[in-house]
Each structure stands twice: as structure tokens, then as C-alpha cells.
Design a protein around this motif. Structure first.
Motif, PDB file in Angstrom:
ATOM      1  N   MET A   1      29.506 -22.717  93.034  1.00  0.00           N
ATOM      2  CA  MET A   1      28.375 -22.238  93.158  1.00  0.00           C
ATOM      3  C   MET A   1      27.729 -23.032  91.980  1.00  0.00           C
ATOM      4  SD  MET A   1      28.809 -18.254  95.093  1.00  0.00           S
ATOM      5  CE  MET A   1      30.990 -18.275  94.684  1.00  0.00           C
ATOM      6  N   ALA A   2      26.640 -22.599  91.350  1.00  0.00           N
ATOM      7  CA  ALA A   2      26.076 -22.900  90.427  1.00  0.00           C
ATOM      8  C   ALA A   2      23.969 -21.771  90.617  1.00  0.00           C
ATOM      9  CB  ALA A   2      24.577 -24.057  90.707  1.00  0.00           C
ATOM     10  N   ARG A   3      24.004 -21.342  88.938  1.00  0.00           N
ATOM     11  CA  ARG A   3      22.894 -20.417  88.928  1.00  0.00           C
ATOM     12  C   ARG A   3      21.726 -20.409  89.799  1.00  0.00           C
ATOM     13  NH1 ARG A   3      23.092 -19.269  82.587  1.00  0.00           N
ATOM     14  NH2 ARG A   3      25.464 -18.131  82.851  1.00  0.00           N
ATOM     15  N   ILE A 116      30.859 -15.521  90.118  1.00  0.00           N
ATOM     16  CA  ILE A 116      31.760 -14.961  88.970  1.00  0.00           C
ATOM     17  C   ILE A 116      33.228 -15.606  88.683  1.00  0.00           C
ATOM     18  CG2 ILE A 116      33.124 -12.522  88.359  1.00  0.00           C
ATOM     19  CD1 ILE A 116      30.838 -11.635  89.663  1.00  0.00           C
ATOM     20  N   ALA A 117      33.601 -16.176  88.416  1.00  0.00           N
ATOM     21  CA  ALA A 117      35.264 -17.399  88.294  1.00  0.00           C
ATOM     22  C   ALA A 117      35.797 -16.763  87.061  1.00  0.00           C
ATOM     23  CB  ALA A 117      34.464 -18.473  89.345  1.00  0.00           C
ATOM     24  N   ALA A 118      36.927 -16.679  87.041  1.00  0.00           N
ATOM     25  CA  ALA A 118      38.343 -16.308  85.910  1.00  0.00           C
ATOM     26  C   ALA A 118      38.125 -17.964  84.799  1.00  0.00           C
ATOM     27  CB  ALA A 118      39.413 -16.824  85.758  1.00  0.00           C
ATOM     28  N   ILE A 119      37.705 -19.257  85.515  1.00  0.00           N
ATOM     29  CA  ILE A 119      37.578 -19.896  84.985  1.00  0.00           C
ATOM     30  C   ILE A 119      36.079 -21.235  85.823  1.00  0.00           C
ATOM     31  CG2 ILE A 119      38.297 -22.662  84.565  1.00  0.00           C
ATOM     32  CD1 ILE A 119      41.268 -21.511  84.960  1.00  0.00           C
ATOM     33  N   GLY A 120      34.891 -21.835  84.742  1.00  0.00           N
ATOM     34  CA  GLY A 120      34.392 -22.633  85.509  1.00  0.00           C
ATOM     35  C   GLY A 120      32.580 -20.947  85.856  1.00  0.00           C
ATOM     36  N   GLY A 121      33.242 -19.877  85.986  1.00  0.00           N
ATOM     37  CA  GLY A 121      32.097 -19.242  86.753  1.00  0.00           C
ATOM     38  C   GLY A 121      31.287 -18.933  85.681  1.00  0.00           C
ATOM     39  N   ASP A 122      30.004 -18.626  86.338  1.00  0.00           N
ATOM     40  CA  ASP A 122      28.678 -18.649  85.372  1.00  0.00           C
ATOM     41  C   ASP A 122      29.107 -17.195  84.566  1.00  0.00           C
ATOM     42  OD1 ASP A 122      26.841 -20.680  86.424  1.00  0.00           O
ATOM     43  OD2 ASP A 122      26.823 -19.532  87.792  1.00  0.00           O
ATOM     44  N   MET A 123      29.759 -16.214  85.043  1.00  0.00           N
ATOM     45  CA  MET A 123      30.308 -15.058  84.296  1.00  0.00           C
ATOM     46  C   MET A 123      31.986 -14.950  84.630  1.00  0.00           C
ATOM     47  SD  MET A 123      29.130 -10.783  85.590  1.00  0.00           S
ATOM     48  CE  MET A 123      27.306 -10.699  85.462  1.00  0.00           C
TER      49      MET A 123
END
Length: 146
Positions: A1-3, A116-123
Motif C-alpha cells: 500500500m502507498a500513502r 501500517i506494517a512491521a516492515i515497509g509500512g508508512d507507520m
């Protein structure tokens, strides 16, 4: 997902002084949702609302950014960005919205959505699941576009 940024956010970002100087996000909340984020931040939220972050989880006092540095906007140093779980689930995306935003379809509301993600998320959150009544905190820098 992207912002994904709302039209109001993108328009405000183009102002001469940028977001801190123009006050684009002087008083805001962060909503945490399950599932996938909507196609853009002009849309109403999708998924289940898991928590809304406010100052010290009081549900009333909006959050504020501190002074920008190194391409990041951190929380104001004296604030605790916290919410209590209102539903159980796995966080999938977030929405930053101004206080008073009806959170419906809007091309003028100032919003920012992200993954939102543990790796690669925006938050990144301190936990991978939200539980009803259990605090949800953000303590890491919140990177915004520049």
C-alpha cells in the motif's frame, strides 16, 4: 500500500510556507483501521476503526507535530500519542485527520492515509494487533512528504 493524500492536503502542502508554517496539521487525530485503505484520502474510511489516537488517549485533545528535522516530523516532545482499542483486529492502515473532520467523502478535508506494517509500512506501531481497552502508542518519527 502507498500513502494517499486528500485533495485538501495536497492543496495545502503547496502553500508557500509548507505544512508546519501554514498550520495544515496544527490539531489532528490519527485513526487506526483494519483492512485495506480506500482508493484515496478523499473517500470515507474502509475497514473497522480499531483506535483513535489523541493526546494521552483522552479522546478530546488533538495531537500536534514538533519542529521538523531531517525530513521528519516528530510528535511534540511533551505529548503522548495514544489511543485505546475500541475493536479487536489487525491494523492495516491509518488516517491523519484534522479535529472536526466528519470523515466522510470530501475533496476539501485535510487528510493523509498510509499503510501500517512491521516492515515497509508508512507507520509502525508497537504491536501487531489491537485489543479492546488496551493502549495503542506511536513513538517513532512520523515521516511526511517534503
Amino acid at each position: 500500500m502507498a500513502r494517499r493524500y486528500s485533495t485538501g492536503f495536497r492543496t495545502g502542502l503547496l502553500g508557500a510556507a509548507g505544512y508546519k508554517g501554514t498550520g495544515i496539521f496544527d490539531a489532528f487525530f490519527i485513526d487506526i483501521y483494519s483492512g485495506s485503505q480506500p482508493i484515496n484520502a478523499d473517500q470515507a474510511p474502509t475497514g473497522t476503526l480499531l483506535a483513535t489516537l489523541s493526546e494521552s488517549a483522552d479522546g478530546v485533545t488533538p495531537l500536534t507535530f514538533g519542529t521538523p528535522a531531517n525530513g521528519e516530523m516528530n510528535k511534540a516532545p511533551a505529548e503522548t500519542w495514544r489511543g485505546l482499542g475500541v475493536a479487536a483486529g489487525t491494523p492495516g492502515w491509518f488516517r491523519v485527520r484534522r479535529a472536526g473532520d466528519a470523515n466522510d467523502v470530501s475533496t476539501t478535508a485535510v487528510r493523509m492515509d498510509g499503510s501500517i506494517a512491521a516492515i515497509g509500512g508508512d507507520m509502525k506501531l508497537g504491536q501487531t494487533t489491537v485489543t479492546v481497552g488496551v493502549p495503542v502508542d506511536i513513538n517513532s518519527p512520523f515521516v511526511v512528504p517534503h
